[in-house]
Each structure stands twice: as C-alpha cells, then as structure tokens.
Design a protein around this motif. Structure first.
Motif, PDB file in Angstrom:
ATOM      1  N   GLU A  35      37.429  30.708  33.401  1.00  0.00           N
ATOM      2  CA  GLU A  35      38.633  29.480  33.468  1.00  0.00           C
ATOM      3  C   GLU A  35      37.879  28.219  32.526  1.00  0.00           C
ATOM      4  N   ALA A  36      36.721  28.075  32.359  1.00  0.00           N
ATOM      5  CA  ALA A  36      36.346  27.246  31.640  1.00  0.00           C
ATOM      6  C   ALA A  36      35.870  27.497  30.746  1.00  0.00           C
ATOM      7  N   LEU A  37      35.997  28.562  30.088  1.00  0.00           N
ATOM      8  CA  LEU A  37      36.252  28.683  28.438  1.00  0.00           C
ATOM      9  C   LEU A  37      37.556  28.611  27.706  1.00  0.00           C
ATOM     10  N   GLY A 100      43.525  48.209  15.734  1.00  0.00           N
ATOM     11  CA  GLY A 100      44.833  47.523  14.744  1.00  0.00           C
ATOM     12  C   GLY A 100      45.620  46.047  15.660  1.00  0.00           C
ATOM     13  N   ARG A 101      44.867  46.236  17.380  1.00  0.00           N
ATOM     14  CA  ARG A 101      45.009  44.834  17.880  1.00  0.00           C
ATOM     15  C   ARG A 101      44.733  43.647  17.381  1.00  0.00           C
ATOM     16  N   THR A 102      45.500  42.739  17.270  1.00  0.00           N
ATOM     17  CA  THR A 102      44.756  41.370  17.481  1.00  0.00           C
ATOM     18  C   THR A 102      44.459  40.524  18.851  1.00  0.00           C
ATOM     19  N   TYR A 103      42.688  40.357  18.644  1.00  0.00           N
ATOM     20  CA  TYR A 103      42.395  39.518  20.043  1.00  0.00           C
ATOM     21  C   TYR A 103      41.882  38.252  19.009  1.00  0.00           C
ATOM     22  N   MET A 104      41.836  37.201  20.244  1.00  0.00           N
ATOM     23  CA  MET A 104      40.628  36.049  20.572  1.00  0.00           C
ATOM     24  C   MET A 104      39.611  36.692  20.780  1.00  0.00           C
ATOM     25  N   LYS A 105      38.648  35.766  20.179  1.00  0.00           N
ATOM     26  CA  LYS A 105      37.012  35.925  20.592  1.00  0.00           C
ATOM     27  C   LYS A 105      36.264  34.752  20.937  1.00  0.00           C
ATOM     28  N   LEU A 106      36.444  34.750  23.035  1.00  0.00           N
ATOM     29  CA  LEU A 106      35.861  33.542  23.260  1.00  0.00           C
ATOM     30  C   LEU A 106      35.199  34.220  24.166  1.00  0.00           C
ATOM     31  N   GLY A 107      33.445  33.458  23.485  1.00  0.00           N
ATOM     32  CA  GLY A 107      32.319  33.697  24.036  1.00  0.00           C
ATOM     33  C   GLY A 107      32.229  35.337  24.437  1.00  0.00           C
ATOM     34  N   GLU A 173      38.984  50.957  37.142  1.00  0.00           N
ATOM     35  CA  GLU A 173      37.937  52.364  37.646  1.00  0.00           C
ATOM     36  C   GLU A 173      37.252  51.547  39.064  1.00  0.00           C
ATOM     37  N   ARG A 174      37.266  50.749  39.130  1.00  0.00           N
ATOM     38  CA  ARG A 174      36.266  49.848  39.858  1.00  0.00           C
ATOM     39  C   ARG A 174      37.307  48.948  40.751  1.00  0.00           C
ATOM     40  N   SER A 175      38.230  49.145  40.753  1.00  0.00           N
ATOM     41  CA  SER A 175      39.426  48.186  41.494  1.00  0.00           C
ATOM     42  C   SER A 175      39.535  46.739  41.837  1.00  0.00           C
ATOM     43  N   LYS A 176      39.280  46.369  40.437  1.00  0.00           N
ATOM     44  CA  LYS A 176      39.070  44.401  40.388  1.00  0.00           C
ATOM     45  C   LYS A 176      39.570  44.410  39.475  1.00  0.00           C
ATOM     46  N   ARG A 177      40.481  43.514  40.201  1.00  0.00           N
ATOM     47  CA  ARG A 177      41.016  42.356  39.424  1.00  0.00           C
ATOM     48  C   ARG A 177      41.036  41.287  39.921  1.00  0.00           C
ATOM     49  N   TRP A 178      41.503  39.793  39.237  1.00  0.00           N
ATOM     50  CA  TRP A 178      41.629  38.760  39.373  1.00  0.00           C
ATOM     51  C   TRP A 178      42.395  38.278  38.266  1.00  0.00           C
ATOM     52  N   VAL A 179      43.365  36.997  39.179  1.00  0.00           N
ATOM     53  CA  VAL A 179      44.110  36.372  38.620  1.00  0.00           C
ATOM     54  C   VAL A 179      44.214  34.906  37.579  1.00  0.00           C
ATOM     55  N   SER A 180      44.105  34.173  36.767  1.00  0.00           N
ATOM     56  CA  SER A 180      44.000  32.578  37.546  1.00  0.00           C
ATOM     57  C   SER A 180      45.257  32.136  36.422  1.00  0.00           C
ATOM     58  N   ASP A 181      45.983  31.438  37.708  1.00  0.00           N
ATOM     59  CA  ASP A 181      47.213  30.814  37.130  1.00  0.00           C
ATOM     60  C   ASP A 181      46.515  29.361  36.591  1.00  0.00           C
ATOM     61  N   LEU A 182      46.990  29.544  34.629  1.00  0.00           N
ATOM     62  CA  LEU A 182      46.293  28.781  33.085  1.00  0.00           C
ATOM     63  C   LEU A 182      47.339  26.999  33.814  1.00  0.00           C
ATOM     64  N   PHE A 183      48.395  27.522  34.366  1.00  0.00           N
ATOM     65  CA  PHE A 183      49.309  25.590  34.762  1.00  0.00           C
ATOM     66  C   PHE A 183      48.666  25.132  35.720  1.00  0.00           C
ATOM     67  N   VAL A 184      48.370  25.659  36.735  1.00  0.00           N
ATOM     68  CA  VAL A 184      47.603  25.182  37.971  1.00  0.00           C
ATOM     69  C   VAL A 184      46.470  24.506  37.518  1.00  0.00           C
ATOM     70  N   ILE A 185      45.087  25.750  36.601  1.00  0.00           N
ATOM     71  CA  ILE A 185      43.894  24.634  35.440  1.00  0.00           C
ATOM     72  C   ILE A 185      43.764  23.522  35.069  1.00  0.00           C
ATOM     73  N   GLU A 186      45.066  23.453  33.701  1.00  0.00           N
ATOM     74  CA  GLU A 186      45.406  22.497  33.025  1.00  0.00           C
ATOM     75  C   GLU A 186      45.716  21.365  34.117  1.00  0.00           C
TER      76      GLU A 186
END
Length: 221
Positions: A35-37, A100-107, A173-186
């Motif tokens: 979120e900070a990144l 062939g997938r474009t991705y962003m490098k962030l940290g 595989e680890r049944s781990k998931r998180w979701v951050s609302d970027l509108f709220v963070i902004e």
C-alpha cells in the motif's frame, strides 16, 4: 476408453504445473508495505484510466456498433490503459515476462493490471500460466517476486465510470488473499497531507515578520 478420476487428474495437473525442478514458490507479500509503495502512483493510474475511457468513447463515436467484437472493449481498454500508463510513468517501470505479459516493477513486487469481476477476481481466461500466478509460482528461469494485481472495476455498461480500484493478492495454494481499496488509500493519504500542512501553518508565528530586514547605520560626514 479409460477415464482418470477427477482427483487423480487434478493432482497430476498440479504436479505438472508446479514441478519443483521447473518452478519455484514466490516470496510472500506484505499488504501494508505494498500500500505504501503504490500510494504515490494512484493519481496517475486514475488519470490513465480516464484517458483510456475517453479514447474508447471516441472510437465508438467514429464507428458503427457492428464493427466491434463482443470482447473488443475490454481488450482495447487494458492494452491502451497500460500504454498510457507507460507514457506517464516511463517505460523503465515496466517489463514483459516470458509469456508476453506486461507488468510493472514496484519494489520487490510484480504488478499486473486487469479488469476485475464482481468478486474482485482478475478476468483471466484459465491457462497453466494463470494457475501458476494464482498459486504464486514462478518459472526457474524467472526472478521470483510476489504478484499483485491492480484491478479496475468499471460500472456495468459504462467504461467512463470506475466503481472501484483495488490492489489484490492471491495465493490459492496457501489460501491467502488480501484486497486494498486504492480509492480509500488515496483519500487517507490526502487527509494525512492536509493534516501535515495544517500543523505546519499552526506553528508559524503570524505576529512576527517572516523576513527580517537588517538596519544599516548611516555615518555622519
């Protein structure tokens, strides 16, 4: 003809997809760290989404409906959006993986951009590659990094209005998931900045001049 049981077939498929001689588990993610990144980039992402929506509207205005295939809007939107974001942030932030997938490098993170469904899952056709992504596995030839999706959710039938913008991490595989609302963070970031500005203003002594003028002594002739 002999058919394999579903359990056997899926187990065999998992072994093929995640063969330890060919694949490696990606490192885990940290939601607060991500979120900070991503926070400094939210405004640029929103502007790129708006610019893409304008381009799509112009395209539809210049062509009759029968010129467009059923999935054209989503395919055009994602490609155009990433292209505009590249122009905005600079190509050095981006790369293309072996599929062939474009991705962003962030940290330490690999960031994909995708439209999401009502359950906030990326709208991907299921392939061996997407199964690996969902389980957070990388090819041996790749540098393993946690994958996070930036998911945009347009209003149904209207690409010009975004119902939501999210950062989504899945590790099935680890049944781990998180979701951050970027509108709220902004919104929180904007409030925090205003508080800092208000605090700075409150520490200024408004009774005293902010510029001190040195007095000069005039000597008698």
């Amino acid at each position: 003809m002999n058919y394999k049981s579903n359990i056997f077939f899926h187990r065999e498929q998992e072994l093929f997809l995640f063969d330890p001689t060919k694949h490696v588990k990606r490192p885990t993610s940290d939601q607060k760290e991500f979120e900070a990144l991503i926070a400094p980039f939210i405004a640029d992402i929103k502007c790129s989404l708006n610019e893409t929506a304008m381009a799509l509207r112009e395209l539809h205005a210049k062509n009759p409906p029968h010129h467009f295939l059923s999935r054209f809007d989503s395919m055009f939107f994602n490609g155009k959006f990433i292209g505009i974001l590249k122009d905005t942030l600079g190509v050095d932030y981006f790369d293309v993986n072996s599929e062939g997938r474009t991705y962003m490098k962030l940290g330490k993170y690999t960031v994909f951009f995708k439209k999401v469904d009502s359950n906030l899952n990326p709208r991907n056709l299921r392939t061996q590659s997407t199964d690996r992504i969902d389980a957070q596995y990388a090819r041996i030839s790749e540098t393993p990094s946690p994958i996070v999706f930036i998911g945009y959710k347009p209003m149904r039938g209207n690409w010009s209005v975004m119902d939501g913008l999210y950062a989504i991490y899945n590790d099935k595989e680890r049944s781990k998931r998180w979701v951050s609302d970027l509108f709220v963070i902004e919104h929180i970031e904007a409030i925090n900045k205003q508080v800092i500005i208000d605090n700075l203003i409150s520490t200024v002594d408004t009774e005293q001049p902010r510029i001190k003028v040195r007095k000069e002594t005039v000597q008698a002739m």
